[in-house]
Every structure is written in structure tokens, then in C-alpha cells.
Design a protein around this motif. Structure first.
Motif, PDB file in Angstrom:
ATOM      1  N   MET A   1       0.834  -1.206   0.000  1.00  0.00           N
ATOM      2  CA  MET A   1       0.000   0.000   0.000  1.00  0.00           C
ATOM      3  C   MET A   1       0.870   1.259   0.000  1.00  0.00           C
ATOM      4  N   LEU A   2       0.447   2.232  -0.758  1.00  0.00           N
ATOM      5  CA  LEU A   2       1.120   3.516  -0.764  1.00  0.00           C
ATOM      6  C   LEU A   2       0.623   4.352   0.410  1.00  0.00           C
ATOM      7  N   ASN A   3       1.448   5.288   0.831  1.00  0.00           N
ATOM      8  CA  ASN A   3       1.069   6.190   1.924  1.00  0.00           C
ATOM      9  C   ASN A   3       0.476   7.474   1.347  1.00  0.00           C
ATOM     10  N   GLY A   4      -0.665   7.866   1.891  1.00  0.00           N
ATOM     11  CA  GLY A   4      -1.339   9.056   1.388  1.00  0.00           C
ATOM     12  C   GLY A   4      -1.689  10.029   2.485  1.00  0.00           C
ATOM     13  N   LEU A   5      -2.118  11.209   2.058  1.00  0.00           N
ATOM     14  CA  LEU A   5      -2.471  12.267   3.005  1.00  0.00           C
ATOM     15  C   LEU A   5      -3.479  13.185   2.326  1.00  0.00           C
ATOM     16  N   TYR A   6      -4.562  13.520   3.061  1.00  0.00           N
ATOM     17  CA  TYR A   6      -5.525  14.515   2.597  1.00  0.00           C
ATOM     18  C   TYR A   6      -5.077  15.875   3.125  1.00  0.00           C
ATOM     19  N   VAL A   7      -4.886  16.835   2.210  1.00  0.00           N
ATOM     20  CA  VAL A   7      -4.498  18.186   2.622  1.00  0.00           C
ATOM     21  C   VAL A   7      -5.261  19.188   1.767  1.00  0.00           C
ATOM     22  N   MET A   8      -6.184  19.948   2.388  1.00  0.00           N
ATOM     23  CA  MET A   8      -6.921  20.959   1.628  1.00  0.00           C
ATOM     24  C   MET A   8      -7.788  21.796   2.560  1.00  0.00           C
ATOM     25  N   ASP A   9      -8.548  22.707   1.986  1.00  0.00           N
ATOM     26  CA  ASP A   9      -9.477  23.542   2.726  1.00  0.00           C
ATOM     27  C   ASP A   9     -10.517  22.638   3.393  1.00  0.00           C
ATOM     28  N   PRO A  10     -10.605  22.642   4.709  1.00  0.00           N
ATOM     29  CA  PRO A  10     -11.556  21.750   5.390  1.00  0.00           C
ATOM     30  C   PRO A  10     -13.013  22.068   5.070  1.00  0.00           C
ATOM     31  N   ASN A  11     -13.300  23.293   4.689  1.00  0.00           N
ATOM     32  CA  ASN A  11     -14.677  23.660   4.358  1.00  0.00           C
ATOM     33  C   ASN A  11     -15.155  23.051   3.050  1.00  0.00           C
ATOM     34  N   ARG A  12     -14.229  22.581   2.238  1.00  0.00           N
ATOM     35  CA  ARG A  12     -14.599  21.977   0.956  1.00  0.00           C
ATOM     36  C   ARG A  12     -14.259  20.491   0.884  1.00  0.00           C
ATOM     37  N   PHE A  13     -13.618  19.982   1.918  1.00  0.00           N
ATOM     38  CA  PHE A  13     -13.150  18.598   1.865  1.00  0.00           C
ATOM     39  C   PHE A  13     -14.289  17.609   1.635  1.00  0.00           C
ATOM     40  N   ASP A  14     -15.341  17.696   2.441  1.00  0.00           N
ATOM     41  CA  ASP A  14     -16.422  16.717   2.326  1.00  0.00           C
ATOM     42  C   ASP A  14     -17.188  16.867   1.026  1.00  0.00           C
ATOM     43  N   ASP A  15     -17.279  18.088   0.508  1.00  0.00           N
ATOM     44  CA  ASP A  15     -17.933  18.278  -0.785  1.00  0.00           C
ATOM     45  C   ASP A  15     -17.182  17.545  -1.890  1.00  0.00           C
ATOM     46  N   VAL A  16     -15.851  17.597  -1.843  1.00  0.00           N
ATOM     47  CA  VAL A  16     -15.034  16.984  -2.899  1.00  0.00           C
ATOM     48  C   VAL A  16     -14.851  15.489  -2.665  1.00  0.00           C
ATOM     49  N   TYR A  17     -14.383  15.148  -1.487  1.00  0.00           N
ATOM     50  CA  TYR A  17     -14.081  13.750  -1.182  1.00  0.00           C
ATOM     51  C   TYR A  17     -15.157  13.187  -0.252  1.00  0.00           C
ATOM     52  N   GLY A  18     -16.277  12.819  -0.853  1.00  0.00           N
ATOM     53  CA  GLY A  18     -17.366  12.221  -0.106  1.00  0.00           C
ATOM     54  C   GLY A  18     -17.046  10.792   0.279  1.00  0.00           C
ATOM     55  N   PRO A  19     -17.958  10.129   0.974  1.00  0.00           N
ATOM     56  CA  PRO A  19     -17.692   8.768   1.468  1.00  0.00           C
ATOM     57  C   PRO A  19     -17.289   7.782   0.374  1.00  0.00           C
ATOM     58  N   GLU A  20     -17.949   7.829  -0.776  1.00  0.00           N
ATOM     59  CA  GLU A  20     -17.622   6.875  -1.838  1.00  0.00           C
ATOM     60  C   GLU A  20     -16.221   7.112  -2.390  1.00  0.00           C
ATOM     61  N   ALA A  21     -15.881   8.364  -2.625  1.00  0.00           N
ATOM     62  CA  ALA A  21     -14.545   8.673  -3.148  1.00  0.00           C
ATOM     63  C   ALA A  21     -13.469   8.300  -2.137  1.00  0.00           C
ATOM     64  N   ARG A  22     -13.707   8.606  -0.868  1.00  0.00           N
ATOM     65  CA  ARG A  22     -12.710   8.268   0.152  1.00  0.00           C
ATOM     66  C   ARG A  22     -12.518   6.760   0.262  1.00  0.00           C
ATOM     67  N   ALA A  23     -13.617   6.012   0.198  1.00  0.00           N
ATOM     68  CA  ALA A  23     -13.506   4.551   0.268  1.00  0.00           C
ATOM     69  C   ALA A  23     -12.687   4.021  -0.904  1.00  0.00           C
ATOM     70  N   ALA A  24     -12.916   4.569  -2.090  1.00  0.00           N
ATOM     71  CA  ALA A  24     -12.171   4.121  -3.277  1.00  0.00           C
ATOM     72  C   ALA A  24     -10.696   4.488  -3.159  1.00  0.00           C
ATOM     73  N   ILE A  25     -10.412   5.682  -2.662  1.00  0.00           N
ATOM     74  CA  ILE A  25      -9.028   6.125  -2.502  1.00  0.00           C
ATOM     75  C   ILE A  25      -8.318   5.275  -1.462  1.00  0.00           C
ATOM     76  N   GLU A  26      -8.999   4.987  -0.377  1.00  0.00           N
ATOM     77  CA  GLU A  26      -8.354   4.274   0.732  1.00  0.00           C
ATOM     78  C   GLU A  26      -8.236   2.766   0.503  1.00  0.00           C
ATOM     79  N   ARG A  27      -8.741   2.309  -0.634  1.00  0.00           N
ATOM     80  CA  ARG A  27      -8.430   0.929  -1.041  1.00  0.00           C
ATOM     81  C   ARG A  27      -6.997   0.817  -1.529  1.00  0.00           C
TER      82      ARG A  27
END
Length: 328
Positions: free
Chosen positions: A1-27
Motif C-alpha cells: 500500500m502507498l502512503n497518502g495524506l488529505y491536505v486541503m481547505d476543510p470547508n470543501r473537503f467533504d464536498d469533494v471527497y465524499g464517502p464513496e470517493a474516500r472509500a475508493a481512494i483508501e483501497r
């Protein structure tokens, strides 16, 4: 597994990376830290970072960050232009960057379509006239949609997306773009024409060009004066594509013309700007792009790019240093 990190404006994070996108990324990524803002990045969280997942509020990929993140190889940018983020050092290091700018073409094209069709019915004109007169506006001689000529300035991602939506209507679609692929234009049902012809022969001109030294102020007095009687200008691209002083001057004299401005220069317009009070101009507050959960397209696009990266497949939305020079 590669190591990742979410870094961005917290006010827009959930709008961009919703549950489905996060689940796909974290696979594909091990992410042990909660989402961070750029100012909270420290060497200890960067030292093993392989993939940066970001968007609005992304950190600048400067020499200091790159030195602290020696393993960083891919940036997933779930927003539009990457210009504020990339640096000569990041290009020299070979960090690959992919952007969700193409995903943003969909809502912009949808908004442009709505305004094009509304303009051909003189919708805004009737609304403003009725409001000013406190009475029903008299019907005019609008041509309607069937057989109308729509001109697109640029056939980039947004211009092409708009052309594809317009293809579902009985319209003539033409475009000016010196970099357009004639075959792609033909496939989209678009006729390529010169800039002067575009403005002189279109019932509606919709701007979708990137902002470059060549396009800054490209829509000036001469082109505006050349527009057809009752024509409408729509700008959902960049405010500085239009010489606004010339726009105000020409439309104050050519009251048959109309303008729908979703972007301005400056943005928002200064208090007291004639853009707010002229009877043949309407200003919307930059709503054409992705809003709220429309931004989920961005995160989903980045999740799909990550899956391609892990599988060793070509990235669909990767941006190179040379390619960036041609973008907005």
C-alpha cells in the motif's frame, strides 16, 4: 500500500471527497492522519508520503515541501487550475499531477446551456423589463431556439462539453479555437470559424477560453460592436477575457445587445458598478462551476485516476508542464 495524506481547505473537503470517493481512494492508500490544512504540514507527516490527495487550499509544492517529502510521486488535485500549487521544483522533481478540471466542465456546460436557451427566448430581458416597469413586459421579436446560431469561444473541455449538450437541440453551433482538432470539432457537430465571423454571425456567443496573454481582453469594442442585432454575450470563463469598459460603453449604446456575466473583472464587481444597474446586463456570482455536492465529481475523478496509477495505466487527466501553459 502507498502512503497518502488529505491536505486541503476543510470547508470543501467533504464536498469533494465524499464517502464513496474516500472509500475508493483508501483501497489503495494508507491514510493514518485526519485531513490537514497546508499550514499544519510538518516533516514527520511528509517523510513517508507517496500520494498527496488535495484540492482547494492545496499546499505549494515548493523546495521546502519537496525536501520534506522525498517519496512524493503523485498529486491528486480535486479542483481546477493547478497553477497556484505547482512550481519549477515540482516539475524538475518529476512529481506527477492530475487535476479534476475536466470534471468541472460538466456544471459549467450545464449552466451555459441554460443561459444560451434562455437568451434565445429573451428570458432575462423580460424579467428585468417587467421588474423595472412593475408590469408585464411586452413581447418582442426573439428568434427562439430552432435554427439559431450559437458561437463558442474555445473548444477546450468546457467548450466541447457545451457543444455536446447543444447537439441535442436544433441549433447551428460554431466555434473559434486556433488549437481545436478539426476532427473532434466535426464529431461534436461544430463548425470552426474565425474570431470575427464568430461574433458577427452568432445569435449567442458563449465564452469558454482559458486566460492566457493572447486571450486577455480578447473581447473588446470592435468585436462587441460587430455582434448581430439582439445578440447575447455569455461569460462563464474568466472575467478578464472581456474589456469591461468597452462592454459597458457598447451596451449603453447598443441596447439591443445583452450580456450574462457569471465572472467579472474584478470579481465581484466594485460597489456601484454599472454592471449591476444596466438594463441589458445581468451578473451572477460565479455559480456556473461546481457547487456543493456537484464537487463530488472531482473526488470521484481523482479516485479513478489513483486506481489507474496503481494499475500502471495512463492517467486521463494528468497535466504536464507544457500542457499547463495552454490552460486556464
Amino acid at each position: 500500500m502507498l502512503n497518502g495524506l488529505y491536505v486541503m481547505d476543510p470547508n470543501r473537503f467533504d464536498d469533494v471527497y465524499g464517502p464513496e470517493a474516500r472509500a475508493a481512494i483508501e483501497r489503495h492508500l494508507t491514510i493514518t492522519s485526519p485531513p490537514l490544512t497546508a499550514d499544519r504540514l510538518t516533516p514527520d507527516v511528509l517523510e513517508n508520503l507517496d500520494v498527496l490527495v488535495t484540492g482547494w487550499g492545496a499546499p505549494k509544492l515548493d523546495a521546502e515541501l519537496l525536501a520534506a517529502a522525498p517519496k512524493l510521486s503523485l498529486v491528486l488535485y480535486g479542483a481546477g487550475s493547478i497553477r497556484p500549487m505547482v512550481t519549477p521544483e515540482s516539475w524538475a522533481r518529476g512529481v506527477r499531477v492530475t487535476s479534476a478540471a475536466t470534471a468541472n466542465a460538466t456544471p459549467v456546460a450545464e449552466f451555459a446551456l441554460s443561459q444560451i436557451l434562455y437568451a434565445l427566448k429573451h428570458g432575462w430581458r423580460y424579467v428585468l423589463t417587467a421588474r423595472a416597469n412593475a408590469a408585464t413586459a411586452p413581447r418582442g421579436n426573439e428568434i427562439g431556439v430552432y435554427g439559431a446560431v450559437v458561437g463558442l469561444l474555445s473548444l477546450g473541455a468546457t467548450g466541447l462539453a457545451t457543444a455536446r449538450l447543444l447537439a441535442h437541440h436544433n441549433l447551428v453551433v460554431q466555434a473559434h479555437d486556433p488549437y481545436a482538432d478539426p476532427e473532434k470539432a466535426a464529431q461534436a457537430g461544430v463548425r470552426l470559424v474565425g474570431l470575427e465571423e464568430l461574433f458577427a454571425t452568432s445569435d449567442v456567443v458563449s465564452l469558454h477560453a482559458p486566460l492566457t496573454p493572447e486571450t486577455h481582453g480578447i473581447v473588446g469594442a470592435t468585436l462587441l460592436e460587430s455582434m448581430k442585432h439582439d445578440a447575447t454575450l455569455i461569460n462563464t470563463a474568466r472575467g478578464t477575457l472581456v474589456d469591461e469598459a468597452a462592454l459597458v460603453d457598447v451596451l449603453s449604446r447598443r441596447t439591443d445587445l445583452f450580456a450574462v456575466l457569471d465572472v467579472t473583472d474584478p470579481e465581484p464587481p466594485v460597489a456601484g458598478s454599472p454592471l449591476f444597474t444596466m438594463p441589458n446586463i445581468v451578473v451572477t456570482p460565479h455559480v456556473a462551476g461546481s457547487l456543493g455536492h456537484e464537487r463530488r465529481r472531482h473526488g470521484e475523478a481523482m479516485a479513478e485516476e489513483l486506481a489507474r496509477y496503481v494499475a500502471g495505466e495512463p492517467l486521463l487527466y494528468e497535466i504536464s508542464e507544457s500542457g499547463l501553459a495552454r490552460r486556464a
